[in-house]
Design an enzyme around this catalytic site. Structure first.
Site, short mmCIF file in Angstrom:
data_model
loop_
_atom_site.label_atom_id
_atom_site.label_comp_id
_atom_site.label_asym_id
_atom_site.label_seq_id
_atom_site.Cartn_x
_atom_site.Cartn_y
_atom_site.Cartn_z
N HIS A 1 0.92 -1.26 -0.07
CA HIS A 1 -0.23 -0.05 0.00
C HIS A 1 0.87 1.29 0.18
O HIS A 1 1.53 1.36 0.93
CB HIS A 1 -1.03 0.03 1.22
CG HIS A 1 -2.16 -0.94 1.22
ND1 HIS A 1 -3.28 -0.74 1.06
CD2 HIS A 1 -2.03 -2.51 1.11
CE1 HIS A 1 -4.10 -1.82 0.94
NE2 HIS A 1 -3.20 -2.87 1.14
N CYS B 1 -0.03 4.24 0.60
CA CYS B 1 -0.21 4.96 1.60
C CYS B 1 0.67 4.60 3.16
O CYS B 1 0.79 5.45 3.71
CB CYS B 1 -1.74 5.04 2.07
SG CYS B 1 -2.21 3.26 2.46
#
Length: 250
Positions: free
Chosen positions: A211, A213
């Site tokens: 991910h 993020c």
């Protein structure tokens, strides 16, 4: 409520609201536009009383996509201005339009339906051994930060007199990954789509993803990976079947 053959009533209820396919299946189904997503207002309230609201169709008409681009481009131009850049300089002049078109492509799963993708690729076959397709490449957008998460999906199912064309498993992954997602929901949606398509004796889905993020912001852990799984039917109930699948995909 219709039972899909191996989920209990409580399990069916738990899945409602986490997946448009779960909602469609648990309500007894229908075709085409019957797939619906339960909105946040339809979830049980903290006070114990339930509320209702309109159901939101999880579908975008492809014919309307082009009409959305000017507004999206203007929004991107405003974002570029807000971060302190000049949207009219040479390198950024066409960026808002390019970004809008890219976002439409990244979310093209909203324009597709399982029925259209599967089409006539379901075959009657007296085969009752496990079928596994592993390492299907997956690209999606985290719905919390609108940045990518990238990984691989492995799907296994135990047929119940019906087989699904192998390429269609990848198509199912594509439909649900090309939407704003969280990995946990994506995993479940893929599994439930398989249930709806061919009603197997069991289905298992494992996703391993990185991910952005987590990599680019926040804790910035470059080598972290997230693994999620959904096991239904014999894959949940029979440890040996589950272990066989996991040994094959790992």
């Amino acid at each position: 409520m219709k039972n899909n053959g191996f989920l209990s009533e409580d399990e069916n209820l738990k899945l409602v609201g986490t997946s448009p396919y779960a909602r469609h299946h648990s309500s007894g189904g229908g075709e085409g536009d019957g797939m619906m997503l339960v909105t946040a207002k339809q979830q049980p309230s903290t006070s114990g009383s339930s509320t209702t609201s309109e159901k939101t169709p999880l579908y975008r008409d492809p014919s309307e996509a082009q009409t959305m681009l000017p507004g999206m481009s203007q929004a991107y131009k405003s974002l570029i201005t807000s971060i302190g850049e000049d949207p009219d300089r040479q390198g950024l002049k066409k960026t808002p339009e390019r970004a809008a078109k890219a976002l439409m492509f990244f979310t093209k799963g909203y324009e597709q339906k399982i029925q259209d993708v599967i089409n006539d690729a379901i075959f009657d076959e007296d085969h009752d051994e496990m079928v596994v397709v592993k390492d299907i490449e997956m690209f999606s957008l985290c719905e919390h930060h609108l940045v990518p998460f990238i990984g691989k999906v492995s799907i296994g199912y135990l047929p119940n007199k019906r087989l699904l064309g192998l390429s269609k498993l990848a198509r199912i992954v594509e439909i649900y990954s090309r939407r704003l997602q969280v990995q946990e929901r994506l995993t479940k949606q893929i599994a439930l789509a398989m249930v709806e398509a061919i009603a197997p004796a069991g289905v298992a889905v494992v996703i391993e993803a990185t991910h952005m993020c987590m990599v680019m912001r926040g804790v910035q852990k470059l080598n972290s990976k997230t693994i999620t799984s959904t096991m239904l039917g014999v894959f949940r109930d029979d440890p040996k079947t589950r272990e066989e699948f996991l040994s094959l995909v790992h």
